[in-house]
Design a protein around this motif. Structure first.
Motif, PDB file in Angstrom:
ATOM      1  N   ILE A 242       0.819  -1.207   0.000  1.00  0.00           N
ATOM      2  CA  ILE A 242       0.000   0.000   0.000  1.00  0.00           C
ATOM      3  C   ILE A 242       0.858   1.264   0.000  1.00  0.00           C
ATOM      4  O   ILE A 242       0.528   2.255  -0.637  1.00  0.00           O
ATOM      5  CB  ILE A 242      -0.938   0.000   1.226  1.00  0.00           C
ATOM      6  CG1 ILE A 242      -1.871  -1.201   1.165  1.00  0.00           C
ATOM      7  CG2 ILE A 242      -1.723   1.290   1.330  1.00  0.00           C
ATOM      8  CD1 ILE A 242      -2.637  -1.442   2.445  1.00  0.00           C
TER       9      ILE A 242
ATOM     10  N   LEU B 154       1.629   7.070   3.171  1.00  0.00           N
ATOM     11  CA  LEU B 154       1.114   7.032   1.805  1.00  0.00           C
ATOM     12  C   LEU B 154       1.506   8.284   1.041  1.00  0.00           C
ATOM     13  O   LEU B 154       1.656   9.354   1.623  1.00  0.00           O
ATOM     14  CB  LEU B 154      -0.407   6.922   1.820  1.00  0.00           C
ATOM     15  CG  LEU B 154      -1.001   5.727   2.547  1.00  0.00           C
ATOM     16  CD1 LEU B 154      -2.518   5.816   2.556  1.00  0.00           C
ATOM     17  CD2 LEU B 154      -0.552   4.441   1.914  1.00  0.00           C
TER      18      LEU B 154
ATOM     19  N   LYS C 110      -1.135   9.912  -4.869  1.00  0.00           N
ATOM     20  CA  LYS C 110      -1.584   8.673  -5.510  1.00  0.00           C
ATOM     21  C   LYS C 110      -2.969   8.285  -4.997  1.00  0.00           C
ATOM     22  O   LYS C 110      -3.394   8.694  -3.916  1.00  0.00           O
ATOM     23  CB  LYS C 110      -0.603   7.537  -5.222  1.00  0.00           C
ATOM     24  CG  LYS C 110       0.723   7.704  -5.912  1.00  0.00           C
ATOM     25  CD  LYS C 110       1.585   6.491  -5.694  1.00  0.00           C
ATOM     26  CE  LYS C 110       2.901   6.626  -6.431  1.00  0.00           C
ATOM     27  NZ  LYS C 110       3.763   5.464  -6.167  1.00  0.00           N
ATOM     28  N   GLU C 111      -3.647   7.449  -5.761  1.00  0.00           N
ATOM     29  CA  GLU C 111      -4.973   6.953  -5.396  1.00  0.00           C
ATOM     30  C   GLU C 111      -4.865   6.015  -4.189  1.00  0.00           C
ATOM     31  O   GLU C 111      -3.923   5.221  -4.089  1.00  0.00           O
ATOM     32  CB  GLU C 111      -5.542   6.194  -6.597  1.00  0.00           C
ATOM     33  CG  GLU C 111      -6.942   5.706  -6.404  1.00  0.00           C
ATOM     34  CD  GLU C 111      -7.479   5.034  -7.658  1.00  0.00           C
ATOM     35  OE1 GLU C 111      -8.253   4.083  -7.500  1.00  0.00           O
ATOM     36  OE2 GLU C 111      -7.117   5.451  -8.764  1.00  0.00           O
ATOM     37  N   LEU C 112      -5.839   6.101  -3.269  1.00  0.00           N
ATOM     38  CA  LEU C 112      -5.852   5.227  -2.101  1.00  0.00           C
ATOM     39  C   LEU C 112      -6.242   3.801  -2.503  1.00  0.00           C
ATOM     40  O   LEU C 112      -7.097   3.600  -3.357  1.00  0.00           O
ATOM     41  CB  LEU C 112      -6.834   5.738  -1.050  1.00  0.00           C
ATOM     42  CG  LEU C 112      -6.451   7.011  -0.326  1.00  0.00           C
ATOM     43  CD1 LEU C 112      -7.574   7.428   0.619  1.00  0.00           C
ATOM     44  CD2 LEU C 112      -5.164   6.830   0.448  1.00  0.00           C
ATOM     45  N   CYS C 113      -5.640   2.827  -1.843  1.00  0.00           N
ATOM     46  CA  CYS C 113      -5.935   1.411  -2.071  1.00  0.00           C
ATOM     47  C   CYS C 113      -6.639   0.889  -0.820  1.00  0.00           C
ATOM     48  O   CYS C 113      -6.088   0.966   0.276  1.00  0.00           O
ATOM     49  CB  CYS C 113      -4.635   0.657  -2.313  1.00  0.00           C
ATOM     50  SG  CYS C 113      -4.832  -1.111  -2.403  1.00  0.00           S
ATOM     51  N   PHE C 114      -7.857   0.367  -0.971  1.00  0.00           N
ATOM     52  CA  PHE C 114      -8.626  -0.082   0.190  1.00  0.00           C
ATOM     53  C   PHE C 114      -8.626  -1.591   0.375  1.00  0.00           C
ATOM     54  O   PHE C 114      -9.047  -2.089   1.403  1.00  0.00           O
ATOM     55  CB  PHE C 114     -10.071   0.419   0.101  1.00  0.00           C
ATOM     56  CG  PHE C 114     -10.164   1.910   0.293  1.00  0.00           C
ATOM     57  CD1 PHE C 114     -10.117   2.460   1.555  1.00  0.00           C
ATOM     58  CD2 PHE C 114     -10.272   2.743  -0.793  1.00  0.00           C
ATOM     59  CE1 PHE C 114     -10.182   3.834   1.739  1.00  0.00           C
ATOM     60  CE2 PHE C 114     -10.344   4.115  -0.625  1.00  0.00           C
ATOM     61  CZ  PHE C 114     -10.299   4.660   0.639  1.00  0.00           C
ATOM     62  N   GLU C 115      -8.176  -2.342  -0.636  1.00  0.00           N
ATOM     63  CA  GLU C 115      -8.062  -3.780  -0.467  1.00  0.00           C
ATOM     64  C   GLU C 115      -7.027  -4.333  -1.439  1.00  0.00           C
ATOM     65  O   GLU C 115      -6.732  -3.726  -2.462  1.00  0.00           O
ATOM     66  CB  GLU C 115      -9.401  -4.490  -0.642  1.00  0.00           C
ATOM     67  CG  GLU C 115     -10.001  -4.435  -2.019  1.00  0.00           C
ATOM     68  CD  GLU C 115     -11.359  -5.133  -2.096  1.00  0.00           C
ATOM     69  OE1 GLU C 115     -12.055  -5.183  -1.083  1.00  0.00           O
ATOM     70  OE2 GLU C 115     -11.677  -5.624  -3.171  1.00  0.00           O
ATOM     71  N   THR C 116      -6.466  -5.476  -1.054  1.00  0.00           N
ATOM     72  CA  THR C 116      -5.495  -6.152  -1.892  1.00  0.00           C
ATOM     73  C   THR C 116      -5.656  -7.650  -1.685  1.00  0.00           C
ATOM     74  O   THR C 116      -6.280  -8.090  -0.726  1.00  0.00           O
ATOM     75  CB  THR C 116      -4.053  -5.686  -1.564  1.00  0.00           C
ATOM     76  OG1 THR C 116      -3.157  -6.233  -2.530  1.00  0.00           O
ATOM     77  CG2 THR C 116      -3.616  -6.108  -0.186  1.00  0.00           C
TER      78      THR C 116
ATOM     79  N   SER D  46      -8.801  -6.234   3.430  1.00  0.00           N
ATOM     80  CA  SER D  46      -9.270  -4.848   3.287  1.00  0.00           C
ATOM     81  C   SER D  46      -8.842  -4.014   4.471  1.00  0.00           C
ATOM     82  O   SER D  46      -8.415  -4.520   5.474  1.00  0.00           O
ATOM     83  CB  SER D  46     -10.795  -4.820   3.144  1.00  0.00           C
ATOM     84  OG  SER D  46     -11.412  -5.521   4.173  1.00  0.00           O
TER      85      SER D  46
END
Length: 80
Positions: free
Chosen positions: A35, A52, A56-62, A80
């Motif tokens: 992240i 972070l 950049k765009e936030l990432c809420f799950e991987t 998540s």
């Protein structure tokens, strides 16, 4: 954006979806590094502190692949 906008923003993130038998500093570190930049791991509360990039765009799950795990061989789990 204004030049005064901070490019790096620290967040505490609660991790949900990791089976408890995989709760380790290494697992949480790798999730945080996917992240942003992991700066701290709190296994007692299932949290990671990640810095972070504010641009950049936030990432809420991987997705985490537990390939080497005894019970989850080859299984992917959404975190998540």
């Amino acid at each position: 954006m204004a030049r005064s906008f901070p490019p790096e923003i620290p967040f505490w993130i609660s991790v949900v979806g990791v089976p408890t038998e995989f709760w380790s500093a290494q697992t949480f570190q790798s999730i945080g590094d996917a992240i942003g930049e992991t700066t701290d791991v709190d296994l007692d509360h299932g949290k990671i502190r990640v810095v972070l990039d504010g641009f950049k765009e936030l990432c809420f799950e991987t997705t985490v692949d537990f390939r080497a795990a005894k019970f989850y061989d080859g299984e992917e789990v959404v975190v998540s």
